[in-house]
Enzyme design. Structure first.
Site, PDB file in Angstrom:
ATOM      1  N   LYS A 197      78.325  60.868  65.769  1.00  8.99           N
ATOM      2  CA  LYS A 197      78.798  59.776  64.911  1.00  8.99           C
ATOM      3  C   LYS A 197      78.745  58.436  65.651  1.00  8.99           C
ATOM      4  O   LYS A 197      78.607  58.421  66.896  1.00  8.99           O
ATOM      5  CB  LYS A 197      80.229  60.079  64.463  1.00  8.99           C
TER       6      LYS A 197
ATOM      7  N   TYR B  94      83.975  28.805  80.907  1.00  7.51           N
ATOM      8  CA  TYR B  94      85.066  28.308  80.070  1.00  7.51           C
ATOM      9  C   TYR B  94      86.406  28.383  80.806  1.00  7.51           C
ATOM     10  O   TYR B  94      86.706  29.380  81.455  1.00  7.51           O
ATOM     11  CB  TYR B  94      85.187  29.137  78.790  1.00  7.51           C
TER      12      TYR B  94
ATOM     13  N   ARG C  83      96.049  63.912  60.723  1.00  9.41           N
ATOM     14  CA  ARG C  83      95.100  62.856  60.439  1.00  9.41           C
ATOM     15  C   ARG C  83      94.288  63.344  59.246  1.00  9.41           C
ATOM     16  O   ARG C  83      94.841  63.526  58.178  1.00  9.41           O
ATOM     17  CB  ARG C  83      94.267  62.606  61.716  1.00  9.41           C
TER      18      ARG C  83
END
Ligand SMILES: *Cc1c(COP(=O)(O)O)cnc(C)c1O
Length: 355
Positions: A48, A258, A142
């Protein structure tokens, strides 16, 4: 209407300055290791989320060649992405059929739904049914059928190819593992099924009692190490690599990037690589990460930007624009250093990497 012209003879688009190098032998070796550790059970593969970010279309052929015959994805679209690469009937979709279109697609392709609830079971049966997998929830709370619903007549009508459950704490020495296993064994005895499957990567290391017929490793295939027992056996699989865009010399007292979080204490040679937080190299690596080039380890200087990161070239002053560096991304160590999980470290690597 917009007309699109195909240009098969046109120039290839320029190569990306970022690539996710894959050690094919290590990937196949990890699957074989997990298959061997699974004993009499066969190892499948969780592929997946684009093969955990590694690139599912290059991962799956390697696993097929190694002997893997069971592939698990979360979404139906992910099954479509690999359907042409695997033997028919070897893909299961973990989220199950969410609507009638999913059912129709599954029945026409032979991709198996994992049924997770009574509504999903009803939807599958109403659409004609056929072989499917069933996920039982034995304690993760779940996705999956609650054990209290096991006796429902709908479940009795399912043709169960793989009866599954999923461990909540397999990578820990937790009493929940044994509790889940016992509940699952009890369910196995009452529900007819062809094969049974409980263990993920860490579950394989819990021993034969957790193996049954089929295991479902994901993380460890890709070089992740979920538990100490797997550490000596699992090899790293991926290396993020980035090209140098520019080099420069900065004077003592100059800052980098930055918010000027790094200031040079002496004149320094620095380089800019084409890797940033938009690629999944998150700001947690600012002033912390390292890359490797020519046997040297080079520190990240200052903030990671969206598309760029600055590195210290002091020990590799010969590096030039266009040269490549390996990003140090050892998954267990990177997890400790970053506070991210190894799963996150893999799946957040962005789509600008060539795979
Ligand atoms: C993702 C997943 C796996 C693989 O787990 P790893 O911890 O990556 O080995 C196995 N089974 C199910 C149901 C999953 O969702």
């Amino acid at each position: 209407m917009i007309s699109v012209t195909m240009r098969p003879d046109g120039p290839h688009p320029p190569a990306a300055p970022l690539r996710l190098a894959l050690d094919h032998a290590a990937l196949a070796g990890n699957w074989r290791t997990l298959d061997r550790m699974s004993g009499s059970a066969a190892a499948g593969a969780a592929v997946k989320a684009d093969g955990y970010g590694v690139g599912v279309r290059r991962v799956v052929p390697e696993l097929v060649a190694a002997g893997c015959r069971d592939f698990f994805v979360a979404h139906w679209q992910e099954a479509d992405e690999i359907a042409d690469l695997v033997p028919s009937g070897s893909i299961a979709v973990l989220h199950g059929p969410l609507d009638d279109a999913d059912v129709a697609w599954a029945r026409s392709t032979g991709v198996r739904p994992v049924i997770n609830s009574l509504p999903q079971a009803a939807r599958w049966l109403a659409g004609g049914g056929g072989p499917c997998d069933l996920m039982l929830d034995t304690g993760i709370n779940r996705l999956g059928l609650p054990l209290a619903e096991l006796g429902d007549p709908l479940i009795g009508r399912l043709e169960i190819a793989v009866l599954m459950s999923h461990l909540a704490s397999a990578e820990e020495d937790s009493p929940l593992n044994e509790r889940q296993r016992l509940r699952w064994e009890a369910a196995r005895r009452v529900l007819p099924h062809r094969r049974a499957s409980l263990a993920n990567s860490a579950g394989i290391a819990l021993g034969p009692a957790y193996h049954s017929d089929l295991t479902r490793p994901g993380l460890a295939l890709y070089g992740g190490v979920p538990c100490a027992a797997l550490a000596p056996l699992i090899r790293p699989v991926i290396t993020p690599q980035a090209a140098l865009l520019q080099t420069r010399t900065i004077a003592a007292g100059e800052s980098v990037g930055y918010n000027a979080t790094f200031t040079a204490a002496r004149p320094m040679q620095v380089g800019v690589i084409a890797l940033g937080y938009a690629d999944g190299y998150l700001r947690c690596w600012s002033d912390v990460g390292t890359v490797r080039a020519g046997g040297h380890e080079l520190a990240v200087l200052g903030r990671v930007s969206m598309d760029m990161t600055v590195i210290d070239l002091s020990s590799a002053p010969d590096l030039r624009e266009g040269d490549w560096v390996d990003v140090v991304y050892d998954l267990p160590a990177a997890a400790t250093a970053s506070g991210l999980s190894q799963y996150e470290l893999l799946t957040l690597l962005g789509k600008r990497f060539s795979r």
